[in-house]
Write an enzyme that holds these catalytic residues in place. Structure first.
Site, PDB file in Angstrom:
ATOM      1  N   PHE A  94       0.822  -1.210   0.000  1.00 44.06           N
ATOM      2  CA  PHE A  94       0.000   0.000   0.000  1.00 44.06           C
ATOM      3  C   PHE A  94       0.854   1.258   0.000  1.00 44.06           C
ATOM      4  CE2 PHE A  94      -3.342  -2.806   1.530  1.00 44.06           C
ATOM      5  CZ  PHE A  94      -4.518  -2.218   1.072  1.00 44.06           C
ATOM      6  N   ASP A  95       0.509   2.170  -0.886  1.00 42.06           N
ATOM      7  CA  ASP A  95       0.971   3.536  -0.735  1.00 42.06           C
ATOM      8  C   ASP A  95       0.325   4.076   0.540  1.00 42.06           C
ATOM      9  OD1 ASP A  95       1.972   6.173  -1.457  1.00 42.06           O
ATOM     10  OD2 ASP A  95      -0.105   6.630  -1.988  1.00 42.06           O
ATOM     11  N   LEU A  96       0.931   5.102   1.141  1.00 34.64           N
ATOM     12  CA  LEU A  96       0.405   5.604   2.414  1.00 34.64           C
ATOM     13  C   LEU A  96      -0.463   6.847   2.233  1.00 34.64           C
ATOM     14  CD1 LEU A  96       0.460   5.082   5.478  1.00 34.64           C
ATOM     15  CD2 LEU A  96       2.412   6.643   5.611  1.00 34.64           C
TER      16      LEU A  96
END
Length: 233
Positions: free
Chosen positions: A8-10
């Site tokens: 996941f990107d944050l």
């Protein structure tokens, strides 16, 4: 479900960075003694910051330069005699205290962590991102955090994804998926690395880029059903 590694990107994927960014910016300006309306100032800061991040992702500027320059350039544009280095430090110190979760973030991370392994891939500042994750309450769902700062390369560079996946348990590429809001960083990076990708697109924006997501969702709540459907396709 065939996927076992969920990257996941944050910011603007799990955490609402735009909300956090404005809260931190307001606090920073107030700490520097600026109490007048700052909407125009913040708008210019966002544009300058976005441009600098694009340059960082191509290797044109360093992260240390970016952190201060975004404030220096903003203050210069508005004729403000404020200290950009002090502003940078105040802003970074404030970010972990202004965390806002995007709807569904906790649920999707918990569900996928029970299925496989959840990792974070971010071009953000390592110490700040780790503190923000701790403040978010997502830490117990996350196995590792890979930052461009620690890696030395930023998304969409393939070397960043090679670095990130080395932090994971053994996996096959067909079992991995990247979930992110940025076509030019997350999805293009997934294309180059050769793994599936999910474009988180709550604004329903058109894709006019060269990046090709495996699938697209407008809500984090749709990710698990989409992954299950993909496994049956």
């Amino acid at each position: 479900m065939k996927h076992k590694l969920f990257l996941f990107d944050l910011d603007d994927t799990l955490l609402d960075f735009r909300a956090s960014e404005k809260l931190s910016f307001v606090r920073t300006m107030q700490a520097l003694g600026l109490h007048e309306p700052i909407d125009g100032l913040f708008t210019d800061y966002q544009a300058i910051n976005t441009d600098l991040w694009r340059k960082f992702e191509t290797g044109a500027v360093t992260k240390d330069f970016l952190k201060v320059e975004r404030f220096r350039a903003t203050f210069a544009k508005h004729g403000l005699a404020l200290d950009p280095e002090a502003a940078s430090q105040l802003y970074l110190d404030s970010l972990p205290d202004t965390v806002v979760l995007i709807d569904g973030a906790r649920e999707v991370c918990a569900t996928l962590a029970a299925i496989g392994e959840v990792g974070i891939i971010t071009n953000g500042v390592e110490a700040i991102q780790n503190r923000r994750i701790a403040s978010s309450g997502l830490g117990d769902c996350i196995s590792f955090v890979a930052t461009s700062e620690a890696c030395g390369h930023a998304k969409p560079d393939v070397r960043f994804f090679e670095y990130a996946t080395k932090m994971a348990r053994p996996f096959a590429k067909e079992e991995a998926v990247i979930i992110g809001d940025r076509l030019d960083a997350d999805i293009l990076g997934a294309n180059r690395y050769g793994i599936d990708s999910c474009w988180f697109n709550p604004g329903r924006m058109a894709n006019t880029s060269e990046a090709v997501p495996t699938f697209e969702v407008t809500s984090l709540h749709d990710i698990v059903p989409a992954l299950k459907a993909l496994a049956l396709a």
